[in-house]
Scaffold this motif. Sequence first.
Motif, PDB file in Angstrom:
ATOM      1  N   SER A  12       0.854  -1.181   0.000  1.00  0.00           N
ATOM      2  CA  SER A  12       0.000   0.000   0.000  1.00  0.00           C
ATOM      3  C   SER A  12       0.895   1.237   0.000  1.00  0.00           C
ATOM      4  O   SER A  12       1.756   1.378   0.861  1.00  0.00           O
ATOM      5  CB  SER A  12      -0.911   0.030   1.235  1.00  0.00           C
ATOM      6  OG  SER A  12      -1.863  -1.007   1.209  1.00  0.00           O
ATOM      7  N   ILE A  88      -3.218   5.458   6.199  1.00  0.00           N
ATOM      8  CA  ILE A  88      -2.808   4.185   6.801  1.00  0.00           C
ATOM      9  C   ILE A  88      -4.030   3.385   7.246  1.00  0.00           C
ATOM     10  O   ILE A  88      -4.112   2.170   7.020  1.00  0.00           O
ATOM     11  CB  ILE A  88      -1.864   4.430   7.990  1.00  0.00           C
ATOM     12  CG1 ILE A  88      -0.509   4.944   7.505  1.00  0.00           C
ATOM     13  CG2 ILE A  88      -1.672   3.154   8.809  1.00  0.00           C
ATOM     14  CD1 ILE A  88       0.447   5.333   8.623  1.00  0.00           C
ATOM     15  N   SER A  91      -5.673   1.687   4.429  1.00  0.00           N
ATOM     16  CA  SER A  91      -4.830   0.769   3.662  1.00  0.00           C
ATOM     17  C   SER A  91      -5.167  -0.677   3.968  1.00  0.00           C
ATOM     18  O   SER A  91      -5.739  -1.000   5.008  1.00  0.00           O
ATOM     19  CB  SER A  91      -3.353   1.037   3.959  1.00  0.00           C
ATOM     20  OG  SER A  91      -3.029   0.635   5.290  1.00  0.00           O
ATOM     21  N   GLN A  94       0.008  -5.693   2.982  1.00  0.00           N
ATOM     22  CA  GLN A  94       0.896  -6.373   3.930  1.00  0.00           C
ATOM     23  C   GLN A  94       2.000  -5.426   4.376  1.00  0.00           C
ATOM     24  O   GLN A  94       2.459  -5.477   5.515  1.00  0.00           O
ATOM     25  CB  GLN A  94       1.503  -7.612   3.275  1.00  0.00           C
ATOM     26  CG  GLN A  94       2.448  -8.402   4.171  1.00  0.00           C
ATOM     27  CD  GLN A  94       3.075  -9.585   3.468  1.00  0.00           C
ATOM     28  OE1 GLN A  94       2.731  -9.901   2.321  1.00  0.00           O
ATOM     29  NE2 GLN A  94       4.020 -10.236   4.123  1.00  0.00           N
ATOM     30  N   TYR A  95       2.414  -4.544   3.466  1.00  0.00           N
ATOM     31  CA  TYR A  95       3.393  -3.513   3.770  1.00  0.00           C
ATOM     32  C   TYR A  95       2.806  -2.157   3.395  1.00  0.00           C
ATOM     33  O   TYR A  95       2.106  -2.025   2.386  1.00  0.00           O
ATOM     34  CB  TYR A  95       4.698  -3.736   2.999  1.00  0.00           C
ATOM     35  CG  TYR A  95       5.326  -5.082   3.230  1.00  0.00           C
ATOM     36  CD1 TYR A  95       5.777  -5.451   4.495  1.00  0.00           C
ATOM     37  CD2 TYR A  95       5.456  -5.997   2.192  1.00  0.00           C
ATOM     38  CE1 TYR A  95       6.356  -6.693   4.717  1.00  0.00           C
ATOM     39  CE2 TYR A  95       6.029  -7.241   2.400  1.00  0.00           C
ATOM     40  CZ  TYR A  95       6.473  -7.590   3.667  1.00  0.00           C
ATOM     41  OH  TYR A  95       7.029  -8.820   3.882  1.00  0.00           O
ATOM     42  N   VAL A  96       3.107  -1.140   4.203  1.00  0.00           N
ATOM     43  CA  VAL A  96       2.631   0.226   3.953  1.00  0.00           C
ATOM     44  C   VAL A  96       3.836   1.121   3.739  1.00  0.00           C
ATOM     45  O   VAL A  96       4.706   1.220   4.605  1.00  0.00           O
ATOM     46  CB  VAL A  96       1.782   0.749   5.127  1.00  0.00           C
ATOM     47  CG1 VAL A  96       1.435   2.220   4.917  1.00  0.00           C
ATOM     48  CG2 VAL A  96       0.504  -0.074   5.275  1.00  0.00           C
ATOM     49  N   GLY A 168       2.141  -3.759   7.520  1.00  0.00           N
ATOM     50  CA  GLY A 168       0.806  -3.190   7.499  1.00  0.00           C
ATOM     51  C   GLY A 168       0.057  -3.275   8.814  1.00  0.00           C
ATOM     52  O   GLY A 168      -0.541  -2.296   9.271  1.00  0.00           O
ATOM     53  N   ARG A 172      -1.202  -0.016  11.017  1.00  0.00           N
ATOM     54  CA  ARG A 172      -2.616   0.255  11.295  1.00  0.00           C
ATOM     55  C   ARG A 172      -2.944   0.182  12.782  1.00  0.00           C
ATOM     56  O   ARG A 172      -3.997   0.662  13.212  1.00  0.00           O
ATOM     57  CB  ARG A 172      -3.490  -0.713  10.497  1.00  0.00           C
ATOM     58  CG  ARG A 172      -3.507  -0.424   9.002  1.00  0.00           C
ATOM     59  CD  ARG A 172      -4.413  -1.358   8.232  1.00  0.00           C
ATOM     60  NE  ARG A 172      -3.850  -2.680   8.064  1.00  0.00           N
ATOM     61  CZ  ARG A 172      -3.058  -3.056   7.059  1.00  0.00           C
ATOM     62  NH1 ARG A 172      -2.698  -2.164   6.138  1.00  0.00           N
ATOM     63  NH2 ARG A 172      -2.590  -4.288   6.960  1.00  0.00           N
TER      64      ARG A 172
END
Length: 328
Positions: A12, A88, A91, A94-96, A168, A172
């Motif tokens: 994301s 965030i 989103s 798995q990764y941001v 992620g 979050r």
Amino acid sequence: MQDNVKQEIEISIVTPMHNEEGCVREFHSRISAALKGMNTTYEILLINDGSTDCTEDIIRELSLNDPNLKGIMLARNRGQCTAIYAGIQESRGQYVVIMDGDLQHKPEEIPSLICEIRKGYDLVSGCRTNRGESMIKRKLPSKIANYLMRTTSGCQVQDMGGLSCLKGKLARSMTLREGQHRLIPALVYSMGGSVSEVPISAPPRFAGKSHYGIGRSIDVLFDIVMLWFQSSFKQRPIYLFGRISLLMFMVASLIMVWLLYGKVFFGEHMGTRPPFMGAILLYLSSLGFMSTGFILESLANTYEAVMGTKTYQIRETISQGIAEKPKN
């Protein structure tokens, strides 16, 4: 089925946009090309932070032909950190990846961050090299701020306020308050997370004007003080104010013992001597600091209880040109 769809997105991209009409199209083109070249699943979240130019219209236009693009329109301008936090929370990856929209963070360098975080780190930060910015206005304040943040937090990331990639779920789960986007590596480290860095370039802004001024440096100073407060005393105000209160009480008591010794053995008057008044003031200050610690502790507990309250409001989200109002 919906859960499975959510799990399919690996990356994301979260990018706040405020009056970036000159950058939006170029940013979208380059970030899309970089992500497509990685042969992975992704989403691009562009958060329109109350722009007064054509930024929102361009995001709507781009979303018509890109199913991976999601525009998040905040009800009004709330600042960079709040816009990042809103992105965030929306989103699903798995990764941001958190990056600026002015292309001072190069989209082409995203793969190096993803490659590093796939090794198991909780956060990977991009360390800017060969910065072509003003030494007095940008580079020197940044070096000082990063040094102070490393010293106060123990996190050895060299460049904390730039391009970063987080897991992620961790991203979050965090609650970011205004200004804390500059402290994300230190915050992750304080939570026990593992952090790493990769070198990145620092090209000039693609278009438009910088939103940073001298006021930002002052805000950073306050952020560092707060980071020291949280890191040193485990986010418990009573630890700090209690120690100050105890120190004052002990000094006042030593003064009183000394005055009492003089009265008993030498017949000196206690109440007419300046140290006596000083000791009384220290006792009162000690009581004041202890009371402050209790009050802040109570406020902190109250905040923890209501921390689910959001500090922003999404007016609508745009996906493939379709506007969706947030659910109440």
